[in-house]
Design a protein around this motif. Structure first.
Motif, PDB file in Angstrom:
ATOM      1  N   LEU A  54       0.822  -1.206   0.000  1.00  0.00           N
ATOM      2  CA  LEU A  54       0.000   0.000   0.000  1.00  0.00           C
ATOM      3  C   LEU A  54       0.857   1.257   0.000  1.00  0.00           C
ATOM      4  CD1 LEU A  54      -2.903   1.120   0.126  1.00  0.00           C
ATOM      5  CD2 LEU A  54      -2.712   1.037   2.615  1.00  0.00           C
ATOM      6  N   GLN A  55       1.908   1.266   0.809  1.00  0.00           N
ATOM      7  CA  GLN A  55       2.786   2.439   0.872  1.00  0.00           C
ATOM      8  C   GLN A  55       3.463   2.696  -0.476  1.00  0.00           C
ATOM      9  OE1 GLN A  55       5.132   1.242   4.394  1.00  0.00           O
ATOM     10  NE2 GLN A  55       4.631   3.289   5.157  1.00  0.00           N
ATOM     11  N   MET A  56       3.950   1.641  -1.106  1.00  0.00           N
ATOM     12  CA  MET A  56       4.629   1.807  -2.390  1.00  0.00           C
ATOM     13  C   MET A  56       3.662   2.297  -3.464  1.00  0.00           C
ATOM     14  SD  MET A  56       7.250  -1.426  -2.436  1.00  0.00           S
ATOM     15  CE  MET A  56       7.894  -1.035  -4.069  1.00  0.00           C
ATOM     16  N   ARG A  57       2.466   1.764  -3.462  1.00  0.00           N
ATOM     17  CA  ARG A  57       1.482   2.192  -4.459  1.00  0.00           C
ATOM     18  C   ARG A  57       1.089   3.648  -4.255  1.00  0.00           C
ATOM     19  NH1 ARG A  57      -2.453  -3.101  -5.375  1.00  0.00           N
ATOM     20  NH2 ARG A  57      -0.857  -4.351  -6.444  1.00  0.00           N
ATOM     21  N   ARG A  58       0.896   4.034  -3.006  1.00  0.00           N
ATOM     22  CA  ARG A  58       0.541   5.435  -2.731  1.00  0.00           C
ATOM     23  C   ARG A  58       1.667   6.388  -3.113  1.00  0.00           C
ATOM     24  NH1 ARG A  58      -2.896   5.576   2.933  1.00  0.00           N
ATOM     25  NH2 ARG A  58      -4.778   4.666   2.054  1.00  0.00           N
ATOM     26  N   SER A  59       2.886   6.024  -2.791  1.00  0.00           N
ATOM     27  CA  SER A  59       4.028   6.866  -3.155  1.00  0.00           C
ATOM     28  C   SER A  59       4.139   6.992  -4.669  1.00  0.00           C
ATOM     29  CB  SER A  59       5.332   6.290  -2.601  1.00  0.00           C
ATOM     30  OG  SER A  59       5.326   6.294  -1.205  1.00  0.00           O
ATOM     31  N   ALA A  60       3.972   5.871  -5.354  1.00  0.00           N
ATOM     32  CA  ALA A  60       4.074   5.869  -6.813  1.00  0.00           C
ATOM     33  C   ALA A  60       2.988   6.745  -7.441  1.00  0.00           C
ATOM     34  CB  ALA A  60       3.993   4.445  -7.350  1.00  0.00           C
ATOM     35  N   VAL A  61       1.764   6.603  -6.986  1.00  0.00           N
ATOM     36  CA  VAL A  61       0.647   7.373  -7.530  1.00  0.00           C
ATOM     37  C   VAL A  61       0.823   8.868  -7.236  1.00  0.00           C
ATOM     38  CG1 VAL A  61      -1.840   7.800  -7.251  1.00  0.00           C
ATOM     39  CG2 VAL A  61      -0.998   5.470  -7.545  1.00  0.00           C
ATOM     40  N   SER A  62       1.443   9.184  -6.128  1.00  0.00           N
ATOM     41  CA  SER A  62       1.649  10.575  -5.741  1.00  0.00           C
ATOM     42  C   SER A  62       2.546  11.324  -6.724  1.00  0.00           C
ATOM     43  CB  SER A  62       2.256  10.623  -4.337  1.00  0.00           C
ATOM     44  OG  SER A  62       2.534  11.936  -3.961  1.00  0.00           O
ATOM     45  N   VAL A  63       3.476  10.642  -7.355  1.00  0.00           N
ATOM     46  CA  VAL A  63       4.439  11.321  -8.229  1.00  0.00           C
ATOM     47  C   VAL A  63       3.735  11.957  -9.434  1.00  0.00           C
ATOM     48  CG1 VAL A  63       6.561  11.111  -9.582  1.00  0.00           C
ATOM     49  CG2 VAL A  63       6.339   9.877  -7.408  1.00  0.00           C
ATOM     50  N   PRO A  64       3.079  11.186 -10.318  1.00  0.00           N
ATOM     51  CA  PRO A  64       2.426  11.837 -11.454  1.00  0.00           C
ATOM     52  C   PRO A  64       1.250  12.722 -11.033  1.00  0.00           C
ATOM     53  CG  PRO A  64       1.823   9.519 -11.405  1.00  0.00           C
ATOM     54  CD  PRO A  64       2.892   9.734 -10.362  1.00  0.00           C
ATOM     55  N   SER A  65       0.606  12.390  -9.931  1.00  0.00           N
ATOM     56  CA  SER A  65      -0.523  13.202  -9.456  1.00  0.00           C
ATOM     57  C   SER A  65      -0.065  14.607  -9.094  1.00  0.00           C
ATOM     58  CB  SER A  65      -1.178  12.544  -8.244  1.00  0.00           C
ATOM     59  OG  SER A  65      -1.703  11.287  -8.587  1.00  0.00           O
ATOM     60  N   ASN A  66       1.053  14.711  -8.393  1.00  0.00           N
ATOM     61  CA  ASN A  66       1.562  16.034  -8.011  1.00  0.00           C
ATOM     62  C   ASN A  66       2.150  16.790  -9.186  1.00  0.00           C
ATOM     63  OD1 ASN A  66       1.251  16.750  -5.086  1.00  0.00           O
ATOM     64  ND2 ASN A  66       1.920  14.628  -4.935  1.00  0.00           N
ATOM     65  N   ILE A  67       2.735  16.084 -10.143  1.00  0.00           N
ATOM     66  CA  ILE A  67       3.217  16.743 -11.357  1.00  0.00           C
ATOM     67  C   ILE A  67       2.031  17.355 -12.095  1.00  0.00           C
ATOM     68  CG2 ILE A  67       4.251  16.372 -13.637  1.00  0.00           C
ATOM     69  CD1 ILE A  67       5.986  14.155 -12.255  1.00  0.00           C
ATOM     70  N   ALA A  68       0.951  16.589 -12.224  1.00  0.00           N
ATOM     71  CA  ALA A  68      -0.248  17.076 -12.908  1.00  0.00           C
ATOM     72  C   ALA A  68      -0.880  18.243 -12.165  1.00  0.00           C
ATOM     73  CB  ALA A  68      -1.260  15.939 -13.067  1.00  0.00           C
ATOM     74  N   GLU A  69      -0.989  18.121 -10.852  1.00  0.00           N
ATOM     75  CA  GLU A  69      -1.604  19.199 -10.077  1.00  0.00           C
ATOM     76  C   GLU A  69      -0.783  20.469 -10.169  1.00  0.00           C
ATOM     77  OE1 GLU A  69      -3.590  20.221  -5.752  1.00  0.00           O
ATOM     78  OE2 GLU A  69      -2.850  18.195  -6.118  1.00  0.00           O
ATOM     79  N   GLY A  70       0.530  20.332 -10.091  1.00  0.00           N
ATOM     80  CA  GLY A  70       1.391  21.506 -10.209  1.00  0.00           C
ATOM     81  C   GLY A  70       1.270  22.177 -11.566  1.00  0.00           C
ATOM     82  N   ALA A  71       1.196  21.365 -12.617  1.00  0.00           N
ATOM     83  CA  ALA A  71       1.079  21.915 -13.973  1.00  0.00           C
ATOM     84  C   ALA A  71      -0.228  22.668 -14.162  1.00  0.00           C
ATOM     85  CB  ALA A  71       1.199  20.792 -15.002  1.00  0.00           C
ATOM     86  N   ALA A  72      -1.229  22.336 -13.373  1.00  0.00           N
ATOM     87  CA  ALA A  72      -2.533  22.995 -13.479  1.00  0.00           C
ATOM     88  C   ALA A  72      -2.610  24.278 -12.651  1.00  0.00           C
ATOM     89  CB  ALA A  72      -3.629  22.028 -13.029  1.00  0.00           C
ATOM     90  N   ARG A  73      -1.606  24.543 -11.842  1.00  0.00           N
ATOM     91  CA  ARG A  73      -1.611  25.735 -10.999  1.00  0.00           C
ATOM     92  C   ARG A  73      -1.265  26.978 -11.810  1.00  0.00           C
ATOM     93  NH1 ARG A  73      -3.640  25.063  -5.790  1.00  0.00           N
ATOM     94  NH2 ARG A  73      -3.842  22.809  -5.574  1.00  0.00           N
ATOM     95  N   ARG A  74      -1.621  28.127 -11.269  1.00  0.00           N
ATOM     96  CA  ARG A  74      -1.449  29.390 -11.989  1.00  0.00           C
ATOM     97  C   ARG A  74      -0.051  29.995 -11.857  1.00  0.00           C
ATOM     98  NH1 ARG A  74      -5.960  32.665 -13.521  1.00  0.00           N
ATOM     99  NH2 ARG A  74      -7.807  31.355 -13.596  1.00  0.00           N
ATOM    100  N   SER A  75       0.633  29.717 -10.772  1.00  0.00           N
ATOM    101  CA  SER A  75       1.929  30.370 -10.587  1.00  0.00           C
ATOM    102  C   SER A  75       3.066  29.356 -10.638  1.00  0.00           C
ATOM    103  CB  SER A  75       1.964  31.119  -9.247  1.00  0.00           C
ATOM    104  OG  SER A  75       2.119  30.216  -8.169  1.00  0.00           O
ATOM    105  N   THR A  76       4.221  29.865 -10.998  1.00  0.00           N
ATOM    106  CA  THR A  76       5.418  29.029 -11.045  1.00  0.00           C
ATOM    107  C   THR A  76       5.775  28.534  -9.652  1.00  0.00           C
ATOM    108  OG1 THR A  76       6.210  30.279 -12.949  1.00  0.00           O
ATOM    109  CG2 THR A  76       7.840  28.972 -11.765  1.00  0.00           C
TER     110      THR A  76
END
Length: 145
Positions: A43-65
């Motif tokens: 469970l920990q490994m899956r959550r960590s793995a999913v967090s990587v692309p999820s945070n990249i996507a969320e950051g790319a959707a934000r308005r500021s650098t």
């Protein structure tokens, strides 16, 4: 359903694609872990793995650098966490150390660090330009000189 990569900005990022491949690899590898690890390391490994692309996507959707950089930093932290968990799994003989995941992690780290450096240098340039501006209104509590 797989979308056309032109639909979302983060889907055009190679680092996001690498991170998505990493998620698939982690799910495949952890599916062979002992049953008693289902709610532990799996469970920990899956959550960590999913967090990587999820945070990249969320950051790319934000308005500021700055916000983008914050989410990329979180993604990098999750990637480091996953790397540690992979080492733990290898020490416990749940996976082979040469499972191919190390290459994807190294490539993802490299691309993530390159993206962070490129955004950070552009953000720093903006901050430095702003620092050159001197307000005509005095602020005695300011630490800036």
């Amino acid at each position: 359903m797989i979308r056309d990569s032109s639909e979302r900005p983060h889907e055009r990022l190679e680092v996001w694609r690498d991170a998505m491949s990493l998620v698939e690899s982690i799910y495949r590898v952890t599916s062979r872990f002992p049953a008693e690890e289902r709610f532990g390391l799996t469970l920990q490994m899956r959550r960590s793995a999913v967090s990587v692309p999820s945070n990249i996507a969320e950051g790319a959707a934000r308005r500021s650098t700055q916000e983008y950089l914050r989410f990329l930093s979180i993604a990098r932290g999750s990637l480091a966490e996953l790397d540690t968990q992979i080492q733990i799994a290898a020490r416990l003989a749940f996976i082979e150390t040469a499972s191919g995941i190390d290459e994807v992690i190294d490539r993802t780290f490299a691309r993530l660090n390159a993206l962070i450096r490129s955004l950070d240098s552009s953000a720093r340039h903006v901050r430095e330009d702003a620092a050159l501006y001197e307000s005509p209104i005095s602020n005695p509590e300011s630490h800036a000189r």
